[in-house]
Design a protein around this motif. Structure first.
Motif, PDB file in Angstrom:
ATOM      1  N   GLY A 284       0.884  -0.943   0.253  1.00  0.00           N
ATOM      2  CA  GLY A 284      -0.512  -0.092   0.465  1.00  0.00           C
ATOM      3  C   GLY A 284       0.942   1.260  -0.262  1.00  0.00           C
ATOM      4  N   LEU A 285       2.018   1.521  -0.101  1.00  0.00           N
ATOM      5  CA  LEU A 285       3.579   2.465   0.060  1.00  0.00           C
ATOM      6  C   LEU A 285       4.470   2.185  -0.605  1.00  0.00           C
ATOM      7  CD1 LEU A 285       3.970   5.142   2.682  1.00  0.00           C
ATOM      8  CD2 LEU A 285       5.578   3.374   2.142  1.00  0.00           C
ATOM      9  N   LEU A 286       5.093   3.364  -1.402  1.00  0.00           N
ATOM     10  CA  LEU A 286       6.340   3.470  -1.741  1.00  0.00           C
ATOM     11  C   LEU A 286       6.615   4.758  -1.804  1.00  0.00           C
ATOM     12  CD1 LEU A 286       8.325   2.026  -4.622  1.00  0.00           C
ATOM     13  CD2 LEU A 286       5.941   3.841  -6.067  1.00  0.00           C
ATOM     14  N   CYS A 287       8.075   3.960  -2.025  1.00  0.00           N
ATOM     15  CA  CYS A 287       8.842   5.586  -1.060  1.00  0.00           C
ATOM     16  C   CYS A 287       9.671   5.957  -2.791  1.00  0.00           C
ATOM     17  CB  CYS A 287      10.532   5.814  -0.614  1.00  0.00           C
ATOM     18  SG  CYS A 287       9.212   4.972   0.960  1.00  0.00           S
ATOM     19  N   VAL A 288       9.872   7.345  -2.873  1.00  0.00           N
ATOM     20  CA  VAL A 288      10.782   7.303  -4.081  1.00  0.00           C
ATOM     21  C   VAL A 288      11.426   8.572  -3.795  1.00  0.00           C
ATOM     22  CG1 VAL A 288       8.550   6.632  -5.731  1.00  0.00           C
ATOM     23  CG2 VAL A 288       8.552   8.843  -5.127  1.00  0.00           C
ATOM     24  N   GLY A 289      12.230   9.277  -4.417  1.00  0.00           N
ATOM     25  CA  GLY A 289      12.921   9.795  -4.628  1.00  0.00           C
ATOM     26  C   GLY A 289      13.397  10.472  -3.389  1.00  0.00           C
ATOM     27  N   ASP A 290      13.976  11.852  -2.649  1.00  0.00           N
ATOM     28  CA  ASP A 290      14.769  11.618  -1.045  1.00  0.00           C
ATOM     29  C   ASP A 290      14.099  10.836  -0.699  1.00  0.00           C
ATOM     30  OD1 ASP A 290      17.253  12.868  -2.129  1.00  0.00           O
ATOM     31  OD2 ASP A 290      16.187  14.923  -1.160  1.00  0.00           O
ATOM     32  N   ALA A 291      12.455  10.386  -0.474  1.00  0.00           N
ATOM     33  CA  ALA A 291      12.460   9.136   0.675  1.00  0.00           C
ATOM     34  C   ALA A 291      13.248   7.448  -0.142  1.00  0.00           C
ATOM     35  CB  ALA A 291      11.142   9.506   0.361  1.00  0.00           C
ATOM     36  N   ALA A 292      13.152   7.506  -0.944  1.00  0.00           N
ATOM     37  CA  ALA A 292      13.992   6.344  -1.097  1.00  0.00           C
ATOM     38  C   ALA A 292      15.783   6.524  -0.850  1.00  0.00           C
ATOM     39  CB  ALA A 292      13.377   6.158  -2.496  1.00  0.00           C
ATOM     40  N   HIS A 293      16.014   7.566  -1.531  1.00  0.00           N
ATOM     41  CA  HIS A 293      17.950   7.341  -1.901  1.00  0.00           C
ATOM     42  C   HIS A 293      18.180   8.864  -1.623  1.00  0.00           C
ATOM     43  CE1 HIS A 293      16.694   8.177  -5.800  1.00  0.00           C
ATOM     44  NE2 HIS A 293      15.834   7.941  -5.782  1.00  0.00           N
ATOM     45  N   ALA A 294      18.388   9.394   0.087  1.00  0.00           N
ATOM     46  CA  ALA A 294      18.714  10.206   0.184  1.00  0.00           C
ATOM     47  C   ALA A 294      20.258  11.195  -1.260  1.00  0.00           C
ATOM     48  CB  ALA A 294      19.118  10.991   1.366  1.00  0.00           C
ATOM     49  N   MET A 295      20.307  11.789  -1.628  1.00  0.00           N
ATOM     50  CA  MET A 295      21.695  11.896  -2.267  1.00  0.00           C
ATOM     51  C   MET A 295      22.482  13.344  -2.378  1.00  0.00           C
ATOM     52  SD  MET A 295      20.947  10.016  -4.738  1.00  0.00           S
ATOM     53  CE  MET A 295      22.062   9.987  -6.336  1.00  0.00           C
ATOM     54  N   SER A 296      23.870  12.856  -2.596  1.00  0.00           N
ATOM     55  CA  SER A 296      25.062  13.867  -1.439  1.00  0.00           C
ATOM     56  C   SER A 296      24.773  15.077  -2.785  1.00  0.00           C
ATOM     57  CB  SER A 296      26.186  13.696  -1.919  1.00  0.00           C
ATOM     58  OG  SER A 296      27.144  14.536  -2.196  1.00  0.00           O
ATOM     59  N   PRO A 297      24.895  16.032  -2.142  1.00  0.00           N
ATOM     60  CA  PRO A 297      24.799  17.544  -3.418  1.00  0.00           C
ATOM     61  C   PRO A 297      25.739  17.422  -4.641  1.00  0.00           C
ATOM     62  CG  PRO A 297      25.471  18.430  -1.352  1.00  0.00           C
ATOM     63  CD  PRO A 297      25.575  17.056  -1.010  1.00  0.00           C
TER      64      PRO A 297
END
Length: 428
Positions: A284-297
């Motif tokens: 019932g839930l999916l993570c995308v973007g920084d919620a799934a993978h925080a990136m370095s700047p």
């Protein structure tokens, strides 16, 4: 707001807004909940890479974006001795529609996406609606609890919840998903200083010294400056006078304007994190973007990877959402498609941390390794390969057929944003 929707997206950042737009164009009833009153927050991923520019073309929004105030960067360079530089990535040599990185305020991009999405009858955007928890039915997430602008509590049932609420995702935490973290040797301090018209620049050249690293990003009328310091060092303790001197020593060309930083309130702090979920979903839930993978700047690729996550999720999940509940196996296909490009980008960033930024932060280096600059000078073709990795990525996503449109008519003139306001005024 209705009590149910097919898909609720938590967070109105680039990933959330792109996902909402694409799903709505596919006929999916989708609701985006954004806790802020507007998109006017500074220093939030203002780099729009070639892959995202191509996506905007496919969505019929290329002309809208082109009309936004933005600057362009077509190469990244490394400093050398005697004022010379070595090109690390030359985007101008790429055989693509947009061989450059566009520097545009993220709030302008989000306003653009919101306006395009509002044309779709199945798209709903609720500002100042903060998600406070997840609804559960048996062993499945079935929607969210939220708080309205007047403080009232509400419930929104959904076949799918998508966490697009950033690196500190409360939605991810509520779902019990915990990322693996990677060490990062620095934090970032962001600020803006004027850039006169005669200081034209189309390249990024970092400045380095013992325990200091800065990147001057050319924007329309200003430089957006990323000032890196060793992890945990609090520049606010030094005070604004010491900070100005520190900046002027590292970047002498800014010495004539650092006094425009009135106080440390004009400097925004980013606790840099890098992490990645092993599993991006639960039932019932999916993570995308920084919620799934925080990136370095490093490289500014975070916004573009988040957008590509959203495109992949829309392409893979629109049909399941239209027919009803999305299965765990279908949710897992998003991670399966996006893991390789995300892991590759993080591997490159971690290598940059180890070989360049980390030694600078530790005081062991104040210039790039001679072996690296020598290799790039000897084999210029490497600058094209690195430009492709930076600007296009390992697996660029393209708009699904149901979301593509011919170029939309020009937008009506928009009121100018207050770009002179300090970060403290914009980051409520």
């Amino acid at each position: 707001m209705a009590g149910s929707t097919r898909c609720v997206v938590v967070g109105g950042g680039p990933a959330g807004m792109v996902l909402g737009l694409l799903l709505a164009r596919g006929g999916v009833d989708v609701t985006v909940l954004e806790k802020h009153a507007d998109f006017l927050r500074d220093f939030r991923g203002d780099t729009v890479h070639p892959s995202t520019l191509t996506l905007l073309d496919e969505l019929g929004l290329g002309g809208w974006f082109e009309a936004l105030p933005h600057s362009r960067v077509d190469r990244v360079e490394l400093p050398g001795t005697g004022g010379r530089t070595t090109t690390l990535a030359d985007l101008s040599r790429l055989n693509i529609a947009h061989p450059y990185i566009a520097m545009a305020p993220q709030w302008d991009l989000l306003d653009l996406l919101a306006e395009a999405a509002a044309r779709e009858p199945s798209f709903h955007l609720a500002m100042r609606h903060e998600v406070t928890g997840l609804l559960r039915e048996r062993d499945r997430i079935a929607g969210v609890n939220y708080r309205t602008p007047d403080g009232a509590e509400g419930t929104l049932h959904a076949d799918l919840v998508v966490a697009a609420d950033g690196r500190r995702s409360a939605t991810r935490r509520s779902a019990g998903l915990r990322p693996a973290t990677f060490p990062v040797p620095f934090d970032a301090w962001w600020f803006r200083l004027p850039r006169p018209a005669h200081e034209d620049s189309v390249g990024l050249v970092p400045r380095m010294a013992s325990r200091r690293f800065a990147v001057l990003i050319p924007r329309v009328g200003s430089y957006q400056i990323a000032y890196l310091t060793p992890k945990g060092e609090d520049l606010r303790e030094l005070g604004i006078e010491a900070f100005r001197r520190d900046v002027a020593r590292l970047c002498p060309s800014l010495g004539d304007r650092v006094d425009q930083l009135a106080s440390m309130d004009d400097v925004s702090f980013l606790d840099v994190r890098m992490d990645r979920l092993h599993r991006w979903h639960t039932d019932g839930l999916l993570c995308v973007g920084d919620a799934a993978h925080a990136m370095s700047p490093v490289g500014g690729v975070g916004i573009n990877l988040a957008v590509q996550d959203a495109v992949a999720a829309a392409a893979l999940l629109a049909s399941p959402l239209l027919r009803g509940r999305v299965t765990r196996a279908e949710l897992a296909t998003v991670r399966a498609r996006r893991l390789a490009p995300v892991a590759a980008a993080q591997s490159v960033q971690r290598a940059m941390h180890r070989t360049l930024i980390g030694p600078v932060m530790a005081g062991r280096r104040s210039a790039p390794p001679a072996a690296v600059t020598g290799l790039l000078d000897r084999f210029p073709a490497l600058t094209v390969a690195s430009a492709h990795v930076l600007g296009v990525g390992l697996r660029p996503e393209h708009a699904p057929a149901f979301a593509r449109r011919a170029p939309l008519p020009p937008r009506q003139a928009r009121p100018a944003r207050d770009r002179a306001a300090g970060p403290a005024q914009r980051q409520a």
